[in-house]
Design an enzyme around this catalytic site. Structure first.
Site, PDB file in Angstrom:
ATOM      1  N   HIS A   1      -4.143   2.954  -6.102  1.00  0.00           N
ATOM      2  CA  HIS A   1      -3.260   2.789  -4.936  1.00  0.00           C
ATOM      3  C   HIS A   1      -3.523   3.901  -3.910  1.00  0.00           C
ATOM      4  O   HIS A   1      -3.597   3.645  -2.715  1.00  0.00           O
ATOM      5  CB  HIS A   1      -1.787   2.863  -5.354  1.00  0.00           C
ATOM      6  CG  HIS A   1      -1.303   1.714  -6.188  1.00  0.00           C
ATOM      7  ND1 HIS A   1      -0.629   1.890  -7.376  1.00  0.00           N
ATOM      8  CD2 HIS A   1      -1.384   0.367  -6.005  1.00  0.00           C
ATOM      9  CE1 HIS A   1      -0.316   0.706  -7.874  1.00  0.00           C
ATOM     10  NE2 HIS A   1      -0.762  -0.236  -7.083  1.00  0.00           N
TER      11      HIS A   1
ATOM     12  N   LYS B   1      11.104  -9.196 -12.705  1.00  0.00           N
ATOM     13  CA  LYS B   1      10.246  -8.336 -13.535  1.00  0.00           C
ATOM     14  C   LYS B   1      11.076  -7.285 -14.258  1.00  0.00           C
ATOM     15  O   LYS B   1      12.066  -6.789 -13.731  1.00  0.00           O
ATOM     16  CB  LYS B   1       9.205  -7.636 -12.648  1.00  0.00           C
ATOM     17  CG  LYS B   1       7.950  -8.473 -12.446  1.00  0.00           C
ATOM     18  CD  LYS B   1       6.802  -7.570 -12.027  1.00  0.00           C
ATOM     19  CE  LYS B   1       5.558  -8.355 -11.652  1.00  0.00           C
ATOM     20  NZ  LYS B   1       4.537  -7.518 -11.032  1.00  0.00           N
TER      21      LYS B   1
ATOM     22  N   ARG C   1      -9.790  -5.483  -6.168  1.00  0.00           N
ATOM     23  CA  ARG C   1     -10.568  -4.817  -7.214  1.00  0.00           C
ATOM     24  C   ARG C   1     -11.743  -5.651  -7.672  1.00  0.00           C
ATOM     25  O   ARG C   1     -12.828  -5.168  -7.888  1.00  0.00           O
ATOM     26  CB  ARG C   1      -9.668  -4.518  -8.422  1.00  0.00           C
ATOM     27  CG  ARG C   1      -8.743  -3.348  -8.209  1.00  0.00           C
ATOM     28  CD  ARG C   1      -7.614  -3.350  -9.172  1.00  0.00           C
ATOM     29  NE  ARG C   1      -6.682  -4.440  -8.864  1.00  0.00           N
ATOM     30  CZ  ARG C   1      -5.428  -4.478  -9.282  1.00  0.00           C
ATOM     31  NH1 ARG C   1      -4.961  -3.530 -10.049  1.00  0.00           N
ATOM     32  NH2 ARG C   1      -4.649  -5.473  -8.939  1.00  0.00           N
TER      33      ARG C   1
ATOM     34  N   SER D   1      -1.594  -0.967 -12.660  1.00  0.00           N
ATOM     35  CA  SER D   1      -0.359  -0.417 -13.216  1.00  0.00           C
ATOM     36  C   SER D   1      -0.099  -0.992 -14.606  1.00  0.00           C
ATOM     37  O   SER D   1       0.348  -0.278 -15.505  1.00  0.00           O
ATOM     38  CB  SER D   1       0.828  -0.731 -12.296  1.00  0.00           C
ATOM     39  OG  SER D   1       0.641  -0.146 -11.041  1.00  0.00           O
TER      40      SER D   1
HETATM   41  N1  LIG Z   1      -7.139   0.237  -8.559  1.00  0.00           N
HETATM   42  C1  LIG Z   1      -6.892  -0.456  -7.452  1.00  0.00           C
HETATM   43  N2  LIG Z   1      -7.850  -0.594  -6.529  1.00  0.00           N
HETATM   44  C2  LIG Z   1      -7.630  -1.325  -5.417  1.00  0.00           C
HETATM   45  N3  LIG Z   1      -6.499  -1.960  -5.132  1.00  0.00           N
HETATM   46  C3  LIG Z   1      -5.509  -1.859  -6.024  1.00  0.00           C
HETATM   47  C4  LIG Z   1      -5.649  -1.103  -7.218  1.00  0.00           C
HETATM   48  N4  LIG Z   1      -4.489  -1.197  -7.922  1.00  0.00           N
HETATM   49  C5  LIG Z   1      -3.685  -1.977  -7.176  1.00  0.00           C
HETATM   50  N5  LIG Z   1      -4.283  -2.380  -6.055  1.00  0.00           N
HETATM   51  C6  LIG Z   1      -3.750  -3.230  -4.993  1.00  0.00           C
HETATM   52  O1  LIG Z   1      -2.556  -2.674  -4.530  1.00  0.00           O
HETATM   53  C7  LIG Z   1      -1.643  -3.689  -4.131  1.00  0.00           C
HETATM   54  C8  LIG Z   1      -0.323  -3.512  -4.851  1.00  0.00           C
HETATM   55  O2  LIG Z   1      -0.569  -3.682  -6.205  1.00  0.00           O
HETATM   56  P1  LIG Z   1       0.471  -3.599  -7.369  1.00  0.00           P
HETATM   57  O3  LIG Z   1       1.572  -2.665  -7.066  1.00  0.00           O
HETATM   58  O4  LIG Z   1       0.782  -4.963  -7.830  1.00  0.00           O
HETATM   59  O5  LIG Z   1      -0.464  -2.838  -8.423  1.00  0.00           O
HETATM   60  P2  LIG Z   1      -1.156  -3.388  -9.691  1.00  0.00           P
HETATM   61  O6  LIG Z   1      -1.949  -2.265 -10.237  1.00  0.00           O
HETATM   62  O7  LIG Z   1      -1.856  -4.666  -9.399  1.00  0.00           O
HETATM   63  O8  LIG Z   1       0.124  -3.639 -10.598  1.00  0.00           O
HETATM   64  P3  LIG Z   1       0.307  -4.721 -11.772  1.00  0.00           P
HETATM   65  O9  LIG Z   1      -0.679  -4.346 -12.817  1.00  0.00           O
HETATM   66  O10 LIG Z   1       1.744  -4.537 -12.156  1.00  0.00           O
HETATM   67  O11 LIG Z   1       0.031  -6.046 -11.124  1.00  0.00           O
HETATM   68  C9  LIG Z   1      -2.364  -4.997  -4.445  1.00  0.00           C
HETATM   69  O12 LIG Z   1      -3.029  -5.415  -3.279  1.00  0.00           O
HETATM   70  C10 LIG Z   1      -3.366  -4.602  -5.494  1.00  0.00           C
HETATM   71  O13 LIG Z   1      -4.481  -5.475  -5.476  1.00  0.00           O
HETATM   72 MG   LIG Z   2      -1.133  -6.615  -9.508  1.00  0.00          MG
END
Ligand SMILES: Nc1ncnc2c1ncn2[C@@H]1O[C@H](COP(=O)(O)OP(=O)(O)OP(=O)(O)O)[C@@H](O)[C@H]1O
Ligand SMILES: [Mg+2]
Length: 164
Positions: free
Chosen positions: A17, A41, A94, A132
């Protein structure tokens, strides 16, 4: 003045993030990191805890070249974006697996609100497998989170776990 919304659950915020936020800062004057309130959730951290952790982490890194704000919202993202007078929504991609869902959401959001653009950003490769959900899984099984989340996040996770 270009303003973007970076929406997500941030449960918890990861280095992936933060990578996207830093990159987004090159394109926008201000990014609002907006935590989606999703009653369906069962989160690890409450909205208040996530807000507080995000604020602390962003203060700690403090190398951003744009304005950063932490907020939360309920309901339609585009309604929130318009209310905040944002120009764009930032999302991270990703892998191909993210793309399908993200494209669908972006096109639906465009239909609902044609004035807001969605901007997709790619993280550094080393974060391309960080989510996450996976961070929580690894943590709950006793794995090291070093390099995946800021140390403050790992500390808070341990505290939360210890307090039941
Ligand atoms: N490691 C990462 N690299 C690039 N973008 C990310 C990454 N982790 C999350 N994002 C992006 O950040 C935004 C918010 O994501 P979110 O808070 O759902 O995180 P997540 O890691 O996908 O969580 P979860 O695993 O609960 O789905 C989304 O656009 C997601 O694709
Ligand atoms: Mg996600």
């Amino acid at each position: 003045m270009r303003r973007a919304i970076y929406p997500g659950s941030f449960d918890p915020v990861t280095n992936g993030h933060l990578d996207i936020i830093e990159r987004g800062c090159k394109l926008f004057d201000e990014i609002i990191i907006a935590i989606l309130i999703n009653p369906e959730k069962r989160p690890f951290f409450t909205i208040e805890e996530r807000r507080e952790i995000l604020k602390e982490v962003l203060q700690e890194i403090n190398r951003s070249t744009c304005g950063l704000r932490v907020d939360d919202f309920e309901g339609l993202l585009v309604h929130y974006a318009v209310a905040q007078e944002a120009d764009a929504i930032v999302r991270g991609i990703r892998a191909i697996s993210d793309y399908e869902y993200e494209l669908q959401m972006a096109l639906m959001n465009r239909r609902l609100e044609p004035t807001i653009e969605t901007v997709f950003m790619m993280p550094a490769e080393k974060y391309s497998y960080v989510s996450s959900r996976l961070v929580k899984e690894v943590f709950q099984l006793g794995g090291e989170l070093n390099g995946l989340v800021p140390s403050l996040v790992e500390e808070r996770m341990k505290q939360k776990m210890a307090s039941g």
